[in-house]
Design a protein around this motif. Structure first.
Motif, PDB file in Angstrom:
ATOM      1  N   TYR A 151      71.211   6.976  16.633  1.00 12.88           N
ATOM      2  CA  TYR A 151      71.122   5.517  16.519  1.00 12.88           C
ATOM      3  C   TYR A 151      70.949   4.881  17.891  1.00 12.88           C
ATOM      4  O   TYR A 151      70.098   3.998  18.074  1.00 12.88           O
ATOM      5  N   GLU A 206      69.699   6.295  20.552  1.00 11.57           N
ATOM      6  CA  GLU A 206      68.374   6.647  21.048  1.00 11.57           C
ATOM      7  C   GLU A 206      67.284   5.877  20.304  1.00 11.57           C
ATOM      8  O   GLU A 206      66.286   5.457  20.909  1.00 11.57           O
ATOM      9  N   SER A 207      67.469   5.681  19.012  1.00  9.55           N
ATOM     10  CA  SER A 207      66.471   4.954  18.215  1.00  9.55           C
ATOM     11  C   SER A 207      66.401   3.488  18.624  1.00  9.55           C
ATOM     12  O   SER A 207      65.320   2.883  18.610  1.00  9.55           O
ATOM     13  N   LYS A 208      67.537   2.908  18.999  1.00 12.11           N
ATOM     14  CA  LYS A 208      67.529   1.518  19.464  1.00 12.11           C
ATOM     15  C   LYS A 208      66.701   1.374  20.734  1.00 12.11           C
ATOM     16  O   LYS A 208      66.025   0.355  20.943  1.00 12.11           O
ATOM     17  N   LYS A 209      66.739   2.384  21.588  1.00 13.82           N
ATOM     18  CA  LYS A 209      65.915   2.348  22.799  1.00 13.82           C
ATOM     19  C   LYS A 209      64.431   2.417  22.439  1.00 13.82           C
ATOM     20  O   LYS A 209      63.604   1.729  23.041  1.00 13.82           O
ATOM     21  N   ILE A 210      64.109   3.247  21.452  1.00 11.61           N
ATOM     22  CA  ILE A 210      62.711   3.430  21.064  1.00 11.61           C
ATOM     23  C   ILE A 210      62.122   2.146  20.476  1.00 11.61           C
ATOM     24  O   ILE A 210      61.000   1.747  20.809  1.00 11.61           O
ATOM     25  N   VAL A 211      62.875   1.479  19.601  1.00 16.41           N
ATOM     26  CA  VAL A 211      62.352   0.270  18.933  1.00 16.41           C
ATOM     27  C   VAL A 211      62.620  -0.993  19.739  1.00 16.41           C
ATOM     28  O   VAL A 211      62.210  -2.081  19.333  1.00 16.41           O
ATOM     29  N   GLY A 212      63.311  -0.857  20.867  1.00 13.26           N
ATOM     30  CA  GLY A 212      63.601  -2.019  21.696  1.00 13.26           C
ATOM     31  C   GLY A 212      64.637  -2.949  21.114  1.00 13.26           C
ATOM     32  O   GLY A 212      64.521  -4.174  21.234  1.00 13.26           O
ATOM     33  N   LYS A 251      65.183  -4.838  13.382  1.00 13.49           N
ATOM     34  CA  LYS A 251      65.086  -3.786  14.390  1.00 13.49           C
ATOM     35  C   LYS A 251      66.307  -2.867  14.340  1.00 13.49           C
ATOM     36  O   LYS A 251      66.185  -1.643  14.474  1.00 13.49           O
ATOM     37  N   ALA A 258      66.244   1.121  13.429  1.00 11.15           N
ATOM     38  CA  ALA A 258      66.889   2.147  14.250  1.00 11.15           C
ATOM     39  C   ALA A 258      67.906   2.940  13.432  1.00 11.15           C
ATOM     40  O   ALA A 258      68.006   4.166  13.554  1.00 11.15           O
ATOM     41  N   MET A 269      66.046   5.390  11.126  1.00  8.38           N
ATOM     42  CA  MET A 269      65.567   6.551  11.882  1.00  8.38           C
ATOM     43  C   MET A 269      66.705   7.525  12.145  1.00  8.38           C
ATOM     44  O   MET A 269      66.567   8.741  11.956  1.00  8.38           O
TER      45      MET A 269
END
Length: 313
Positions: free
Chosen positions: A102, A104-110, A119, A123, A126
């Motif tokens: 979670y 890491e996914s927040k970083k990916i989706v901004g 968003k 995340a 994902m």
């Protein structure tokens, strides 16, 4: 003849030291395993309620209190902690993975501090997909569900697993390697729903509460946000949770495809079977959600304190 002017003496110029703006040191990320530890502590405390939820969903027990009494009557008070080894193993693998994924996914989706709900939900979805798939091959959830539901069955139908490791070995030996992926579809789907609703809801409600003048970033805010997140997660996840429990508690001879379980359950119980066990699920998930996030926030505070004590950022 005009008088020649002498050059004026140079006045001393004050030399100011160059003002250098302080550099903002990037904060070190928290250890990836904090979420797993927080989830393990919470799940250990609420295990009897989770046990009751699974047995109501998988075996058709009616009523939370009557199911608890049945467990104590057939297996004693120690029976309230049937399957605890599977719970520990699941939390330190699936839950640890989902919290890490979670972040890491927040970083990916901004998805930053004030990210919109969609968003955060993306995340969370994902992270749920990753954690649900990784957790299923190890049969963490199947062994947990079978351990919890075993004593609710008649003696002649019990599997009598000694612990989660014994359950893994016997499932492979007796039912083949394919049993490790039983229920992977509903499990991943349920994990996506759980993380999109629980993790994302907590971050969303916490951010909204901090925008008001009534809350600060403290335990009061954490409890309120996690209470709201627990209610959302219970309602969203109930249908997938019931189907997953029934599929994973079924043996190969009983039939375990998602469509077969759906058809049989709809025919025998109607559409409301998808919310069977909602009350014990909510009763269990609320304190679990609160304990997870309050514990996680305190663990983060502890990490911050230890870093400050060592002079780290």
């Amino acid at each position: 003849m005009s008088k020649q002017l002498e050059p004026a003496a140079a006045l001393p110029v004050a030399v100011h030291p160059e003002v250098v703006p302080p550099t903002k040191t990037k904060k070190e990320p928290y250890p990836f395993w904090l979420g797993g530890v927080a989830a393990t502590i919470a799940a250990s405390i609420t295990h009897p309620l989770d046990l009751t939820k699974v047995r109501m969903q998988a075996t058709g027990d009616k009523g939370m209190i009557s199911s608890l009494k049945k467990t104590v009557r057939t297996a004693g008070y120690r029976g309230l902690f049937d399957g605890i080894s599977g719970t520990w193993l699941r939390q330190m693998s699936y839950s640890m993975c989902r919290f890490w994924a979670y972040d890491e996914s927040k970083k990916i989706v901004g998805a930053g501090k004030d990210a919109p709900a969609w968003k955060l939900a993306l995340a969370g979805s994902m992270a749920g997909g990753i954690a649900g798939f990784i957790g299923n091959p190890g049969v963490l959830t199947p062994s947990q569900v079978r351990l919890q539901g075993d004593f609710a069955k008649p003696p002649e139908k019990r599997l009598n697993y000694k612990n989660c490791i014994d359950g893994l070995v016997r499932m492979v030996r007796e039912e083949g390697w394919s049993s490790l992926m039983r229920g992977v579809g509903p499990n991943v789907f349920r994990a996506i729903l759980m993380n999109a609703s629980q993790l994302a809801s907590y971050d969303f409600f916490k951010a909204e509460l901090l925008k008001t003048r009534y809350f600060e970033d403290n335990i009061q805010c954490h409890v309120t946000a996690s209470f709201a997140a627990g209610t959302v997660a219970t309602t969203v996840c109930s249908p997938a949770d019931v189907i997953k429990s029934r599929i994973m508690s079924a043996t190969a001879s009983e039939g375990s495809s998602s469509m077969q379980v759906l058809k049989t359950s709809f025919r025998n119980e109607g559409a409301m079977f998808m919310f069977r066990g909602w009350v014990p699920a909510w009763t269990r998930l609320q304190p679990t959600t609160i304990l997870i996030f309050v514990t996680l926030e305190q663990l983060k505070n502890l990490v911050d304190w230890t870093r400050a004590a060592r002079g780290e950022q």
